[in-house]
Motif scaffolding. Structure first.
Motif, PDB file in Angstrom:
ATOM      1  N   GLU A 161      13.091   4.182   1.844  1.00  0.00           N
ATOM      2  CA  GLU A 161      11.914   5.048   1.589  1.00  0.00           C
ATOM      3  C   GLU A 161      11.547   4.966   0.045  1.00  0.00           C
ATOM      4  O   GLU A 161      12.603   5.101  -0.659  1.00  0.00           O
ATOM      5  N   GLU A 163       8.519   6.773  -2.848  1.00  0.00           N
ATOM      6  CA  GLU A 163       7.353   7.541  -2.642  1.00  0.00           C
ATOM      7  C   GLU A 163       6.364   6.754  -3.727  1.00  0.00           C
ATOM      8  O   GLU A 163       6.830   6.499  -4.892  1.00  0.00           O
ATOM      9  N   GLU A 205       2.646   9.051  10.266  1.00  0.00           N
ATOM     10  CA  GLU A 205       3.597   8.060   9.998  1.00  0.00           C
ATOM     11  C   GLU A 205       3.081   6.779  11.131  1.00  0.00           C
ATOM     12  O   GLU A 205       3.251   7.216  12.186  1.00  0.00           O
ATOM     13  N   ARG A 336       4.373   6.773   5.542  1.00  0.00           N
ATOM     14  CA  ARG A 336       4.033   8.289   5.893  1.00  0.00           C
ATOM     15  C   ARG A 336       3.209   8.951   4.877  1.00  0.00           C
ATOM     16  O   ARG A 336       3.350   8.912   3.606  1.00  0.00           O
ATOM     17  N   ILE A 345       4.768   8.307   1.281  1.00  0.00           N
ATOM     18  CA  ILE A 345       5.961   7.576   1.108  1.00  0.00           C
ATOM     19  C   ILE A 345       6.154   6.239   2.068  1.00  0.00           C
ATOM     20  O   ILE A 345       5.693   6.231   3.200  1.00  0.00           O
ATOM     21  N   THR A 347       8.176   2.580   3.404  1.00  0.00           N
ATOM     22  CA  THR A 347       9.536   2.147   3.687  1.00  0.00           C
ATOM     23  C   THR A 347       9.613   0.580   3.477  1.00  0.00           C
ATOM     24  O   THR A 347       8.751  -0.154   4.280  1.00  0.00           O
TER      25      THR A 347
END
Length: 348
Positions: A161, A163, A205, A336, A345, A347
């Motif tokens: 992850e 941000e 998400e 997300r 956020i 990935t």
């Protein structure tokens, strides 16, 4: 469609391909291109490998397809980065060998006209990355924007992850690449304005899809790389941004309206709308004109969403696309959107 999976990441010391799937502008403006290559070597520890059409203006679609195939097929190449965008990559798509590319998954980085290849790779089951071309972001005069540099480093080398955060300072006014003085200092920036949230009452998400709005319109007209089974986009995160062509608010609304009529807008649970680019060499807007243009585009987006997807969580002015900094977003990867916490956020 195969659910996209993340390809293996490169490591410092690896060879990565630099290709021009759209325009061969490195041949016309070598300075930002070579600066970008130098930063790949010195700041990221990677060894860029150029392909035959990388610096060739007017290369044929077949020549560009050949470079794409060669880059994916070479086991010594661990990632692929586009030099820049353009306006005719859609002509390359029918020439691509989907099985060859799917059998040799690698991270691909690009945006703008590279929306074509990003959508193709998602359909081939490969997560790619929206952002970070060689000439624009890596070749930025003076230094890379720190938020771009940090995001790219994380996307290149890490898994997990990350941000995304609003730009502390940003810019969308370009300087002439043909003028050597352009590279004497960093671009002037102005304070960030943050992101605007609409319907921020939930956490979404899902896998991302979208890209440059003008290119998506072309793909829809040509019926390429947009699934006819719209359930594939259910619950996903839609990425939209506009280019230096500065489409009018009417054009933005019309394209989104047509996406709504096709049933696309309604499928996504969240929309990340990139900060509008408001200046170009053809339209050097004053600050007041730029502000009016950006406000008109925001309203066009919200109008379309109110008509077709009124409950979608929306984040406006996100720092990806044709403005600086450019946050890298996984395409087909997990995003997300946390409305209550006002966080985005991704990935990598």
């Amino acid at each position: 469609m195969t659910t996209p999976s993340y390809p293996p990441k490169p490591s410092p010391g690896d060879r990565i391909a630099v290709i021009s799937p759209s325009s061969g502008l490195p041949g016309l403006f070598p300075r930002p291109h070579e600066l970008g290559l130098e930063r790949l070597r010195k700041e990221y520890g990677l060894e860029p490998v150029e392909y035959p059409a990388t610096r060739k203006m007017g290369s044929t679609p077949q020549e560009r397809a050949d470079d794409i195939h060669a880059a994916f097929a070479d086991p010594d190449i661990k990632a692929i980065v586009a030099s820049i965008g353009g306006d005719d990559q859609i002509t390359v798509l029918p020439l691509l060998d989907r099985e060859l590319i799917a059998a040799n998954p690698k991270p691909f980085f690009g945006m703008s006209d590279n929306t074509n290849l990003l959508a193709f790779l998602r359909n081939a089951g490969i997560v790619s990355y929206h952002g970070a071309s060689v000439m624009c972001e890596l070749g930025r005069p003076g230094a890379m924007h720190p938020q771009t540099a940090e995001s790219l480093r994380a996307a290149l080398f890490t898994s997990g992850e990350y941000e995304l955060k609003p730009a502390e300072r940003w810019n969308d006014v370009n300087r002439d690449w043909a003028d050597p003085a352009t590279f004497d200092a960093e671009p002037e920036t102005r304070p960030g304005t943050g992101w605007t949230w609409v319907n921020p009452d939930r956490v979404v998400e899902g896998r991302s899809w979208g890209g440059c709005l003008e290119i998506l319109g072309w793909l829809l007209m040509a019926d390429r790389e947009v699934s006819h089974d719209l359930t594939e986009y259910d619950g996903g995160v839609l990425l939209l941004e506009t280019s230096e062509d500065l489409p009018s608010a009417t054009e933005v609304f019309s394209t989104m309206r047509n996406m709504g009529e096709r049933g696309l807008l309604q499928r996504f649970s969240a929309l990340l709308m990139g900060r509008a680019k408001t200046w170009s060499f053809e339209r050097p807007n004053s600050p007041q004109e730029a502000a009016r243009y950006a406000a008109g585009q925001r309203e066009a987006v919200l109008h379309a969403m109110r008509v077709y997807a009124p409950d979608t969580t929306i984040v406006l002015d996100v720092d990806f696309g044709h403005t600086d900094p450019q946050l890298v977003i996984p395409y087909g990867g997990i995003v997300r959107v946390d409305g209550p916490a006002r966080r985005v956020i991704v990935t990598y």
